[in-house]
Design a protein around this motif. Structure first.
Motif, PDB file in Angstrom:
ATOM      1  N   VAL A  62      -4.634   0.601   3.764  1.00  0.00           N
ATOM      2  CA  VAL A  62      -5.654   0.729   2.838  1.00  0.00           C
ATOM      3  C   VAL A  62      -6.542   2.070   3.353  1.00  0.00           C
ATOM      4  O   VAL A  62      -6.943   3.004   2.792  1.00  0.00           O
ATOM      5  N   VAL A  63      -6.986   2.067   4.559  1.00  0.00           N
ATOM      6  CA  VAL A  63      -7.783   2.747   5.331  1.00  0.00           C
ATOM      7  C   VAL A  63      -7.210   4.274   5.640  1.00  0.00           C
ATOM      8  O   VAL A  63      -7.641   5.286   5.388  1.00  0.00           O
ATOM      9  N   SER A  64      -6.050   4.197   6.266  1.00  0.00           N
ATOM     10  CA  SER A  64      -5.266   5.240   6.933  1.00  0.00           C
ATOM     11  C   SER A  64      -4.301   5.966   6.044  1.00  0.00           C
ATOM     12  O   SER A  64      -3.607   6.535   6.432  1.00  0.00           O
ATOM     13  N   LEU A  65      -3.834   5.282   4.712  1.00  0.00           N
ATOM     14  CA  LEU A  65      -3.117   5.836   3.993  1.00  0.00           C
ATOM     15  C   LEU A  65      -4.079   6.138   2.625  1.00  0.00           C
ATOM     16  O   LEU A  65      -4.299   7.352   2.255  1.00  0.00           O
ATOM     17  N   ALA A  66      -4.395   5.049   1.992  1.00  0.00           N
ATOM     18  CA  ALA A  66      -5.006   5.309   0.590  1.00  0.00           C
ATOM     19  C   ALA A  66      -6.438   6.350   0.788  1.00  0.00           C
ATOM     20  O   ALA A  66      -6.469   7.164   0.234  1.00  0.00           O
ATOM     21  N   GLN A  67      -7.215   5.465   1.787  1.00  0.00           N
ATOM     22  CA  GLN A  67      -8.607   6.548   1.790  1.00  0.00           C
ATOM     23  C   GLN A  67      -8.346   7.777   2.482  1.00  0.00           C
ATOM     24  O   GLN A  67      -9.047   8.860   2.139  1.00  0.00           O
ATOM     25  N   LEU A  68      -7.629   7.685   3.472  1.00  0.00           N
ATOM     26  CA  LEU A  68      -7.702   9.083   4.237  1.00  0.00           C
ATOM     27  C   LEU A  68      -6.958  10.272   3.473  1.00  0.00           C
ATOM     28  O   LEU A  68      -7.289  11.327   3.533  1.00  0.00           O
ATOM     29  N   TYR A  69      -6.107   9.712   2.569  1.00  0.00           N
ATOM     30  CA  TYR A  69      -5.350  10.711   1.606  1.00  0.00           C
ATOM     31  C   TYR A  69      -5.652  10.859   0.205  1.00  0.00           C
ATOM     32  O   TYR A  69      -5.225  11.929  -0.560  1.00  0.00           O
ATOM     33  N   GLY A  70      -6.841   9.947   0.000  1.00  0.00           N
ATOM     34  CA  GLY A  70      -7.310  10.146  -1.519  1.00  0.00           C
ATOM     35  C   GLY A  70      -6.396   9.469  -2.315  1.00  0.00           C
ATOM     36  O   GLY A  70      -6.162  10.158  -3.658  1.00  0.00           O
TER      37      GLY A  70
ATOM     38  N   ILE B  50       0.933  -1.276   0.083  1.00  0.00           N
ATOM     39  CA  ILE B  50      -0.159  -0.113  -0.065  1.00  0.00           C
ATOM     40  C   ILE B  50       0.864   1.251  -0.005  1.00  0.00           C
ATOM     41  O   ILE B  50       0.766   2.332  -0.706  1.00  0.00           O
ATOM     42  N   GLY B  51       1.926   1.124   0.785  1.00  0.00           N
ATOM     43  CA  GLY B  51       2.758   2.444   0.800  1.00  0.00           C
ATOM     44  C   GLY B  51       3.613   2.472  -0.528  1.00  0.00           C
ATOM     45  O   GLY B  51       3.836   3.465  -1.144  1.00  0.00           O
ATOM     46  N   ILE B  52       3.991   1.312  -0.795  1.00  0.00           N
ATOM     47  CA  ILE B  52       5.082   1.304  -2.435  1.00  0.00           C
ATOM     48  C   ILE B  52       4.010   1.922  -3.353  1.00  0.00           C
ATOM     49  O   ILE B  52       4.358   2.902  -4.336  1.00  0.00           O
ATOM     50  N   ALA B  53       2.724   1.519  -3.322  1.00  0.00           N
ATOM     51  CA  ALA B  53       1.636   1.742  -4.356  1.00  0.00           C
ATOM     52  C   ALA B  53       1.514   3.454  -4.268  1.00  0.00           C
ATOM     53  O   ALA B  53       1.436   4.170  -5.247  1.00  0.00           O
TER      54      ALA B  53
ATOM     55  N   LEU C 182       4.445   2.656   7.414  1.00  0.00           N
ATOM     56  CA  LEU C 182       4.549   2.673   5.841  1.00  0.00           C
ATOM     57  C   LEU C 182       5.407   3.707   5.156  1.00  0.00           C
ATOM     58  O   LEU C 182       5.400   3.634   4.063  1.00  0.00           O
ATOM     59  N   ALA C 183       5.840   4.504   6.195  1.00  0.00           N
ATOM     60  CA  ALA C 183       6.750   5.841   5.548  1.00  0.00           C
ATOM     61  C   ALA C 183       7.861   5.228   4.509  1.00  0.00           C
ATOM     62  O   ALA C 183       8.051   5.734   3.476  1.00  0.00           O
ATOM     63  N   SER C 184       8.674   4.189   5.065  1.00  0.00           N
ATOM     64  CA  SER C 184       9.556   3.821   4.267  1.00  0.00           C
ATOM     65  C   SER C 184       9.130   3.059   2.884  1.00  0.00           C
ATOM     66  O   SER C 184       9.828   2.856   2.159  1.00  0.00           O
ATOM     67  N   SER C 185       7.888   2.269   3.184  1.00  0.00           N
ATOM     68  CA  SER C 185       7.337   1.729   1.855  1.00  0.00           C
ATOM     69  C   SER C 185       7.151   2.832   0.847  1.00  0.00           C
ATOM     70  O   SER C 185       7.173   2.742  -0.237  1.00  0.00           O
ATOM     71  N   ILE C 186       6.376   4.108   1.217  1.00  0.00           N
ATOM     72  CA  ILE C 186       6.297   5.099   0.376  1.00  0.00           C
ATOM     73  C   ILE C 186       7.658   5.732  -0.265  1.00  0.00           C
ATOM     74  O   ILE C 186       7.931   5.743  -1.463  1.00  0.00           O
TER      75      ILE C 186
END
Lengths: 169, 194
Positions: free
Chosen positions: A85-93, A56-59, B48-52
């Motif tokens: 999914v919730v707190s990165l993707a959905q939270l930030y759009g 999810i982070g890489i995406a 996930l910061a490092s994954s980003i």
């Protein structure tokens, strides 16, 4: 039942036809032949993660970089990635186009897959993640392309569930 | 050593890099020095910061990516070290401020308290070649400069006190941060295109 060689190829070609060259994945049986193709294709950049939430982070990083990206995982991996999914993707759009191997559903012989399979659709609904089932090899390429388009326009995670009909011969 | 001092020390170097921070104190301390369009604050999704950072570094080989992480976050995604080691983004520096504490969520001790768990050793064990530990500002500054000079993935574990800023709050909505960060990258790419 063996994993479908032909349909794995159709899905891989569908991903490429959608203009996607960046793929993150955690290998699993149904995705094996697909990932083998991704690994062997010099035009495709495959990143294998240790746990699905990393993807999810890489995406998100790929999205910021302007690189079309697709995530491949098993439904249990999706369950393990939910906070991202919730707190990165959905939270930030941030859009996510997820191809999810739908284990533990109709015809599942292995007990260990069944609980995750039974809850998958309800969890997707609870998270307001739009999803479709992919059953027909003649339609899956279009479904991938549409899933990707919708993820980008809605700035949202979108899931395409790869079913037994499609993934096994 | 204080994290705020470390961030202040490297702040001038962050101007032309892509920066991803974790939530809470780390994000706020960077923001307080002055927000820039090349900063992304991951205010949740711990780990996930490092994954980003990997996703950015892998797809933007001409950029340098700096991840400002923390022990509590890294402990939630130790697998990231193995993925970083495997794909070895040579344009990424992963700074981990280790205060041995879940400071932003109440100050409970983390597993790195009193040196019980050594994050630098974990990073090395995962296969990351360039790993530095810093106990004071001089060591941190040197390690960061060394990492900048190196054309390779670096991890710096900086032992810092469990103290944070005296206030929290940003004039920046979370999706706004994401939109602007992406736009900054797109415009930079467009400007660089022949």
């Amino acid at each position: 039942m063996p994993v479908s060689y032909e349909n794995s190829k159709v899905i891989f070609e569908g991903i490429k036809a959608a203009g996607i060259k960046s793929v993150s994945a955690l290998p699993e049986t149904w995705l094996g032949l697909l990932l083998q193709r991704a690994e062997d294709d010099p035009d495709v950049d495959l990143i294998q993660v240790a746990k699905e939430e990393e993807a999810i982070g890489i995406a998100a990083g790929a999205y910021f970089a302007g690189e079309p990206h697709i995530l491949l995982m098993q439904n249990h991996g999706f369950l393990a990635a939910i906070n991202g999914v919730v707190s990165l993707a959905q939270l930030y759009g941030i859009p996510l186009c997820m191809l999810i191997a739908f284990r533990g559903h109709w015809g599942e012989p292995y007990p260990w897959h069944t609980r995750g399979g039974i809850v998958t659709e309800e969890v997707l609904r609870a998270l307001s993640i739009p999803f479709e089932l992919a059953r027909d090899p003649d339609k899956v390429a279009q479904q991938i392309s549409e899933a990707y388009t919708f993820s980008q326009s809605s700035l949202s995670p979108v899931a395409l569930l790869l079913t037994r009909d499609l993934m096994e011969d | 050593m204080e994290r705020a001092k470390c961030i202040e020390m490297i702040y001038p170097e962050l101007e032309d890099k892509l920066v991803v921070t974790i939530m809470g104190a780390c994000a706020q301390e960077l923001y307080n020095l002055g927000h820039r369009e090349n900063f992304f604050y991951l205010q949740h999704a711990m780990g996930l910061a490092s994954s980003i950072g990997l996703g950015l570094a892998r797809h933007l080989p001409d950029e340098r990516v700096i991840v400002l992480d923390g022990d509590g976050s890294v402990l939630m995604n130790l697998g990231t070290f193995t993925t970083l080691a495997r794909y070895r983004p040579t344009n990424m520096i992963h700074v981990i401020f280790d205060n041995g504490s879940l400071l932003s969520t109440g100050g409970f001790d983390s597993q790195t308290t009193s040196g019980i768990t050594d994050l630098a050793a974990i990073a090395r064990g995962a296969g990351i070649e360039h790993v530095a530990s810093a106990d004071n500002e001089l060591q941190f500054g040197e390690a960061f400069l060394e990492a900048l000079e190196l054309d390779d993935l670096s991890v710096i574990v900086a032992k810092v006190k469990a103290v944070g800023p005296d206030h929290y709050g940003m004039d920046l909505e979370l999706p706004e941060n994401a939109f602007r960060f992406r736009r900054f990258i797109r415009e930079k790419k467009q400007a660089a295109a022949p």
